[in-house]
Design a protein around this motif. Sequence first.
Motif, PDB file in Angstrom:
ATOM      1  N   LYS A   4       0.818  -1.211   0.000  1.00 47.12           N
ATOM      2  CA  LYS A   4       0.000   0.000   0.000  1.00 47.12           C
ATOM      3  C   LYS A   4       0.845   1.251   0.000  1.00 47.12           C
ATOM      4  O   LYS A   4       0.457   2.271  -0.530  1.00 47.12           O
ATOM      5  N   LYS A   5       2.013   1.177   0.634  1.00 50.99           N
ATOM      6  CA  LYS A   5       2.944   2.302   0.618  1.00 50.99           C
ATOM      7  C   LYS A   5       4.348   1.753   0.499  1.00 50.99           C
ATOM      8  O   LYS A   5       4.605   0.595   0.818  1.00 50.99           O
ATOM      9  N   PRO A   6       5.288   2.561   0.037  1.00 47.39           N
ATOM     10  CA  PRO A   6       6.649   2.071  -0.158  1.00 47.39           C
ATOM     11  C   PRO A   6       7.246   1.522   1.141  1.00 47.39           C
ATOM     12  O   PRO A   6       7.046   2.079   2.217  1.00 47.39           O
ATOM     13  N   ALA A   7       7.966   0.435   1.007  1.00 44.98           N
ATOM     14  CA  ALA A   7       8.622  -0.197   2.151  1.00 44.98           C
ATOM     15  C   ALA A   7      10.119  -0.248   1.905  1.00 44.98           C
ATOM     16  O   ALA A   7      10.571  -0.497   0.787  1.00 44.98           O
ATOM     17  N   ALA A   8      10.872  -0.012   2.968  1.00 48.24           N
ATOM     18  CA  ALA A   8      12.329  -0.142   2.923  1.00 48.24           C
ATOM     19  C   ALA A   8      12.693  -1.332   3.805  1.00 48.24           C
ATOM     20  O   ALA A   8      12.324  -1.378   4.974  1.00 48.24           O
ATOM     21  N   ILE A   9      13.414  -2.289   3.213  1.00 50.26           N
ATOM     22  CA  ILE A   9      13.720  -3.546   3.888  1.00 50.26           C
ATOM     23  C   ILE A   9      15.215  -3.827   3.772  1.00 50.26           C
ATOM     24  O   ILE A   9      15.778  -3.736   2.673  1.00 50.26           O
ATOM     25  N   VAL A  10      15.836  -4.182   4.888  1.00 47.40           N
ATOM     26  CA  VAL A  10      17.233  -4.605   4.893  1.00 47.40           C
ATOM     27  C   VAL A  10      17.277  -6.089   5.222  1.00 47.40           C
ATOM     28  O   VAL A  10      16.738  -6.519   6.246  1.00 47.40           O
ATOM     29  N   VAL A  11      17.883  -6.865   4.336  1.00 49.17           N
ATOM     30  CA  VAL A  11      18.126  -8.282   4.600  1.00 49.17           C
ATOM     31  C   VAL A  11      19.519  -8.345   5.205  1.00 49.17           C
ATOM     32  O   VAL A  11      20.494  -7.943   4.573  1.00 49.17           O
ATOM     33  N   MET A  12      19.589  -8.785   6.464  1.00 51.67           N
ATOM     34  CA  MET A  12      20.826  -8.681   7.232  1.00 51.67           C
ATOM     35  C   MET A  12      21.279 -10.021   7.792  1.00 51.67           C
ATOM     36  O   MET A  12      20.492 -10.951   7.910  1.00 51.67           O
ATOM     37  N   GLY A  13      22.557 -10.057   8.147  1.00 50.20           N
ATOM     38  CA  GLY A  13      23.154 -11.229   8.769  1.00 50.20           C
ATOM     39  C   GLY A  13      24.625 -11.275   8.440  1.00 50.20           C
ATOM     40  O   GLY A  13      25.145 -10.440   7.697  1.00 50.20           O
ATOM     41  N   VAL A  14      25.298 -12.255   8.993  1.00 51.93           N
ATOM     42  CA  VAL A  14      26.729 -12.392   8.748  1.00 51.93           C
ATOM     43  C   VAL A  14      26.965 -12.897   7.330  1.00 51.93           C
ATOM     44  O   VAL A  14      26.044 -13.349   6.641  1.00 51.93           O
ATOM     45  N   SER A  15      28.213 -12.833   6.924  1.00 53.47           N
ATOM     46  CA  SER A  15      28.598 -13.331   5.609  1.00 53.47           C
ATOM     47  C   SER A  15      28.254 -14.811   5.504  1.00 53.47           C
ATOM     48  O   SER A  15      28.421 -15.565   6.459  1.00 53.47           O
ATOM     49  N   GLY A  16      27.744 -15.205   4.356  1.00 51.69           N
ATOM     50  CA  GLY A  16      27.371 -16.596   4.132  1.00 51.69           C
ATOM     51  C   GLY A  16      25.944 -16.931   4.501  1.00 51.69           C
ATOM     52  O   GLY A  16      25.494 -18.052   4.288  1.00 51.69           O
ATOM     53  N   SER A  17      25.203 -15.956   5.051  1.00 55.48           N
ATOM     54  CA  SER A  17      23.824 -16.237   5.465  1.00 55.48           C
ATOM     55  C   SER A  17      22.844 -16.201   4.296  1.00 55.48           C
ATOM     56  O   SER A  17      21.707 -16.647   4.441  1.00 55.48           O
ATOM     57  N   GLY A  18      23.268 -15.686   3.152  1.00 57.87           N
ATOM     58  CA  GLY A  18      22.396 -15.679   1.976  1.00 57.87           C
ATOM     59  C   GLY A  18      21.711 -14.354   1.721  1.00 57.87           C
ATOM     60  O   GLY A  18      20.676 -14.315   1.057  1.00 57.87           O
ATOM     61  N   LYS A  19      22.277 -13.271   2.210  1.00 61.40           N
ATOM     62  CA  LYS A  19      21.631 -11.954   2.081  1.00 61.40           C
ATOM     63  C   LYS A  19      21.304 -11.607   0.627  1.00 61.40           C
ATOM     64  O   LYS A  19      20.213 -11.150   0.340  1.00 61.40           O
ATOM     65  N   GLU A  79       9.236   4.592  -3.904  1.00 58.89           N
ATOM     66  CA  GLU A  79       9.468   3.219  -4.322  1.00 58.89           C
ATOM     67  C   GLU A  79       9.845   2.341  -3.129  1.00 58.89           C
ATOM     68  O   GLU A  79      10.467   2.804  -2.183  1.00 58.89           O
ATOM     69  N   SER A  80       9.493   1.079  -3.232  1.00 61.96           N
ATOM     70  CA  SER A  80       9.950   0.100  -2.249  1.00 61.96           C
ATOM     71  C   SER A  80      11.325  -0.395  -2.673  1.00 61.96           C
ATOM     72  O   SER A  80      11.662  -0.384  -3.859  1.00 61.96           O
ATOM     73  N   VAL A  81      12.101  -0.855  -1.694  1.00 63.43           N
ATOM     74  CA  VAL A  81      13.444  -1.362  -1.986  1.00 63.43           C
ATOM     75  C   VAL A  81      13.840  -2.394  -0.943  1.00 63.43           C
ATOM     76  O   VAL A  81      13.445  -2.308   0.219  1.00 63.43           O
ATOM     77  N   VAL A  82      14.603  -3.389  -1.390  1.00 64.33           N
ATOM     78  CA  VAL A  82      15.235  -4.372  -0.517  1.00 64.33           C
ATOM     79  C   VAL A  82      16.734  -4.189  -0.689  1.00 64.33           C
ATOM     80  O   VAL A  82      17.227  -4.157  -1.821  1.00 64.33           O
ATOM     81  N   VAL A  83      17.442  -4.040   0.435  1.00 66.01           N
ATOM     82  CA  VAL A  83      18.893  -3.846   0.415  1.00 66.01           C
ATOM     83  C   VAL A  83      19.545  -4.921   1.274  1.00 66.01           C
ATOM     84  O   VAL A  83      19.065  -5.202   2.377  1.00 66.01           O
ATOM     85  N   SER A  84      20.624  -5.498   0.777  1.00 69.96           N
ATOM     86  CA  SER A  84      21.391  -6.433   1.601  1.00 69.96           C
ATOM     87  C   SER A  84      22.475  -5.644   2.332  1.00 69.96           C
ATOM     88  O   SER A  84      23.144  -4.794   1.747  1.00 69.96           O
ATOM     89  N   CYS A  85      22.593  -5.921   3.628  1.00 70.55           N
ATOM     90  CA  CYS A  85      23.583  -5.220   4.453  1.00 70.55           C
ATOM     91  C   CYS A  85      23.757  -6.031   5.730  1.00 70.55           C
ATOM     92  O   CYS A  85      22.768  -6.375   6.371  1.00 70.55           O
ATOM     93  N   SER A  86      24.974  -6.293   6.122  1.00 70.13           N
ATOM     94  CA  SER A  86      25.202  -7.118   7.309  1.00 70.13           C
ATOM     95  C   SER A  86      24.565  -6.526   8.561  1.00 70.13           C
ATOM     96  O   SER A  86      23.997  -7.256   9.361  1.00 70.13           O
ATOM     97  N   ALA A  87      24.648  -5.203   8.753  1.00 68.31           N
ATOM     98  CA  ALA A  87      23.984  -4.516   9.881  1.00 68.31           C
ATOM     99  C   ALA A  87      24.174  -5.270  11.196  1.00 68.31           C
ATOM    100  O   ALA A  87      23.217  -5.508  11.936  1.00 68.31           O
ATOM    101  N   LEU A  88      25.408  -5.604  11.506  1.00 64.08           N
ATOM    102  CA  LEU A  88      25.701  -6.507  12.608  1.00 64.08           C
ATOM    103  C   LEU A  88      25.426  -5.947  13.999  1.00 64.08           C
ATOM    104  O   LEU A  88      25.088  -6.699  14.905  1.00 64.08           O
ATOM    105  N   ARG A  89      25.583  -4.674  14.175  1.00 63.29           N
ATOM    106  CA  ARG A  89      25.396  -4.072  15.508  1.00 63.29           C
ATOM    107  C   ARG A  89      24.137  -3.218  15.534  1.00 63.29           C
ATOM    108  O   ARG A  89      23.714  -2.677  14.522  1.00 63.29           O
ATOM    109  N   LYS A  90      23.586  -3.077  16.739  1.00 64.65           N
ATOM    110  CA  LYS A  90      22.400  -2.233  16.900  1.00 64.65           C
ATOM    111  C   LYS A  90      22.695  -0.804  16.469  1.00 64.65           C
ATOM    112  O   LYS A  90      21.866  -0.158  15.828  1.00 64.65           O
TER     113      LYS A  90
END
Length: 175
Positions: A4-19, A79-90
């Motif tokens: 219904k409205k644009p969403a911003a999504i980060v797929v996060m995790g350590v290397s090898g997790s499949g981001k 626009e909606s977007v999906v970004v891969s980023c480790s984002a390891l710390r709060k």
Amino acid sequence: MNLKKPAAIVVMGVSGSGKTSIGERLAERLGCAFVEGDRLHPAANVAKMAEGIPLTDDDRWPWLDLVGRELAGARGRGESVVVSCSALRKSYRDRLRQASGGILYFVFLTGDPKVLEERMGARTGHFMPASLLRSQLATLESPEGEADVVTVDIDASLDHIVGEAFDGLAKMWRA
């Protein structure tokens, strides 16, 4: 799903997790753009990681700012977007939340270190050596319990992982 409205999504995790793989398929399912966060790393960061040297916060801040600009740019264009980023710390996630200019959703890909090691050992052409996995796991501050986070275990098929991420986001959007 038609958002219904644009969403911003980060797929996060350590290397090898499949981001990247999860992020690409999730973006396809949502009908939006995907941005590979690793491509936004400055050349000095890539060189450092390729040599097996962990990044410092001073290395990461400019990169996180670039990721944040990608999120904000998509939102600014409606626009909606999906970004891969480790984002390891709060603190990294909080910086991305601030930069994105609105609600930022995270899909946290988590898994057994042995599964992660196997995946990293099997991939080719990536600058991140498997030797840095321990450093990333030590740096990781789990986002579980933070607002707008979906946690998905990676010990499943790609389709199952994407389905779990999609369903988790859909529940939040309906709430």
